[in-house]
Design an enzyme around this catalytic site. Structure first.
Site, PDB file in Angstrom:
ATOM      1  N   SER A   9       0.992  -1.207   0.015  1.00  0.00           N
ATOM      2  CA  SER A   9       0.159  -0.040   0.195  1.00  0.00           C
ATOM      3  C   SER A   9       0.681   1.108  -0.084  1.00  0.00           C
ATOM      4  CB  SER A   9      -0.977   0.102   1.269  1.00  0.00           C
ATOM      5  OG  SER A   9      -1.531   1.311   1.474  1.00  0.00           O
ATOM      6  N   ARG A  10       0.952   2.066  -0.919  1.00  0.00           N
ATOM      7  CA  ARG A  10       1.716   3.056  -1.017  1.00  0.00           C
ATOM      8  C   ARG A  10       1.413   4.209  -0.241  1.00  0.00           C
ATOM      9  NH1 ARG A  10       1.321   1.554  -6.530  1.00  0.00           N
ATOM     10  NH2 ARG A  10       2.863  -0.113  -6.763  1.00  0.00           N
ATOM     11  N   VAL A  11       0.341   4.227   0.505  1.00  0.00           N
ATOM     12  CA  VAL A  11      -0.186   5.251   1.199  1.00  0.00           C
ATOM     13  C   VAL A  11       0.403   4.764   2.673  1.00  0.00           C
ATOM     14  CG1 VAL A  11      -1.771   6.378   2.589  1.00  0.00           C
ATOM     15  CG2 VAL A  11      -2.212   6.143   0.094  1.00  0.00           C
TER      16      VAL A  11
END
Ligand code: ATP
Ligand code: MG
Length: 523
Positions: free
Chosen positions: A379-381
């Protein structure tokens, strides 16, 4: 065209409402497979709605107010004709029929009443519970909010799935792809996430929209039953299309889902939209494009499928405070063939999402469910979308699992391993067990924190691996029964304070004392 038809056209034109501009009235030149070619609409726009006239000489208002007015949607602009898909009973459309522009881009009626209902991509109720009030027409296709209208993603959307909330946290406004082969548990993850929202306090609970693209009717019905049973239909809308429907309707479904989501986002609310799935959506678009005779591109998909999917997913957003702070979180689903993520549609959608949850068929068959491939899921967040409490406990899991994967290869030579390595493998196996989770049984984040904290503090030490689930279950039962305040404090404060830590440590010791049987080999 035969003279009879030409005569009819002439007559129809005489009958036409004179207030309409000539370029706003066209004639059906050909019709077939639900697609009509119309000449004479030189000023029409892409995605504009047209209405087929019954030839009774009514004004545009009269035609539009007719209950069973038949609409078409413009999808191709060519030199002297436009191509239109018929949104409804295509056999009512005949060559020579007149058609009028409405000047409206396709939009669907939305109101609060749509929550809890099942609708088709035109926003019409299909659950037999009566018509839905129209508060606002929401355009199906539109340009997404720009950078200045958005704010950072920093609030979690909890899936209730331990492996995801701890290691692949999803934020409100994020686009997280669920990708895997057939029957690997993709839909289950999305549905469990919807169910889990019931644990959120009411003011934080997102409106959920489940978009079924070309699913079997029986499947959609069973999903609805599950949501109803869990009490989750109260805050959920289902946009349903089935495999037996015309490809244009399947094509419209995700856009309709986004439009409904925007209605609520613009009121400052949080929304979760599931697109299940975009592979079927791409296929519907390919089929429709064949009928529209568009040139095929890679893997025979029309070249603009990438553009369409990226425009769709761009519509998920976290709006700035000035715009009310609402959000749309998108969970698109993609089906792969034999785990091949390098095919055209998977690579496209991977590149336009903020992270991926990879589901693996082998893991699924080995009984590791959810079958998350932790090594490549991201998850890039990231952790900015986690509660402080979860952030504190989740670091260790990743590390343990990564070490375990490295050592797993050596497991077959277990007799030659030193004690330290053996212990690490054993510990890793317990984390794998801990992250297994049944379907339709999401766990609120505060319970996850308790479970993971206990694992990190060695609650499974000296117990056989097979007892992991049992120990977790009974420990949570014990906490819920005798130390309820731990859960309440975590739920409300979302922080793992020293005070909570102290209480948890005591609880773990007390639990171990009282449950010695679970630590015996025989248990
Ligand atoms: P499809 O490709 O057909 O859409 P899918 O990838 O969406 O499938 P699901 O329908 O979610 O997969 O699940 C496939 C099967 O696995 C179902 O029978 C479901 O009940 C089962 N299943 C999914 N997740 C779990 C789980 N965590 N534990 C046990 N069974 C599960
Ligand atoms: Mg599915």
């Amino acid at each position: 065209m035969s003279t009879a038809i030409i005569d009819r056209i002439k007559k129809e034109i005489e009958n036409l409402d004179t207030t309409a501009q000539p370029e706003e009235v066209g004639v059906v030149a050909t019709v077939g497979d639900g697609i009509a070619e119309i000449s004479g609409l030189s000023k029409a726009q892409m995605m504009e709605m047209v209405v087929f006239d019954d030839g009774q000489g009514k004004s545009l208002e009269e035609v539009l107010s007719n209950e069973d007015a038949l609409y078409g949607l413009i999808l191709n602009l060519e030199e002297d004709v436009v191509k239109v898909v018929v949104l409804g009973e295509a056999d009512r459309v005949k060559e020579g029929m007149t058609v009028r522009r409405t000047g409206r881009l396709l939009s669907i009626p939305v109101s609060e009443e749509i929550v809890g209902r099942v609708v088709n991509p035109l926003g019409e109720a299909i659950d037999g519970k009566g018509a839905i009030k129209n508060d606002k027409e929401m355009p199906i296709e539109r340009v997404a909010y720009g950078v200045m209208d958005r704010s950072g993603v920093n609030e979690p959307i909890h899936t209730g799935i331990k492996a995801i909330d701890s290691m692949i946290p999803i934020g409100r406004g994020q686009r997280e792809l669920i990708i895997g082969d057939r029957q690997t548990g993709k839909t289950t993850i999305a549905i469990d996430t919807i169910i889990n929202q019931k644990y959120e306090p009411k003011e934080k609970r997102p409106i959920c929209i489940y978009v079924a693209v070309g699913q079997k009717r029986s499947k959609t019905a069973s999903i609805m039953a599950k949501l109803e049973e869990a009490g989750a239909m109260e805050y959920t809308t289902i946009v349903a299309t089935s495999a037996s429907e015309a490809s244009p309707l399947l094509f419209l479904a995700p856009f309709a889902g986004a439009a409904i989501g925007e209605y609520f986002m613009e009121q400052g609310k949080d929304v979760l939209v599931v697109f299940d799935d975009l592979s079927k959506h791409a296929n519907a678009y390919r089929q429709m494009s064949l009928l529209l005779r568009r040139p095929p591109g890679r893997e025979a998909y029309p070249g603009d499928i990438f553009y369409l999917h990226s425009r769709l997913l761009e519509r998920s957003a976290k709006l700035s405070q000035e715009l009310g702070g609402g959000s749309i979180t998108a969970l698109p689903v993609i089906e792969t063939q034999e785990g091949d993520v390098s095919a055209y549609i998977p690579t496209n959608v991977i590149s336009i999402t903020d992270g991926q949850i990879f589901l693996d068929g082998d893991l699924f068959n080995k009984g590791i469910r959810p079958a998350l491939d932790v090594g490549i899921s991201v998850s890039r967040v990231g952790s900015s979308a986690q509660t402080k409490a979860m952030k504190k406990v989740s670091g260790k899991i990743r590390l343990e699992l990564a070490q375990f994967r490295e050592l797993e290869a050596f497991m077959q030579f277990a007799s030659d391993l030193d004690d330290d390595t053996k212990a690490r493998i054993e510990s890793g196996r317990k984390y794998v067990e801990l992250l297994k989770q049944g379907q339709n049984d999401p766990m609120p984040f505060y319970k996850q924190v308790v479970s993971i904290y206990a694992a990190n503090s060695g609650i499974f030490d000296n117990a056989p691996v097979e007892n992991t689930t049992k120990i977790e279950e009974t420990f949570l039962e014990f906490i819920e029964r005798d130390r309820k305040e731990i859960l309440t404090t975590l739920e409300e404060g979302r922080e793992l304070t020293d005070e909570v830590v102290a209480k948890l440590d005591t609880a773990i010791t007390d639990y171990k004392d009282a449950h010695a049987t679970h630590y015996n080999e025989a248990a």
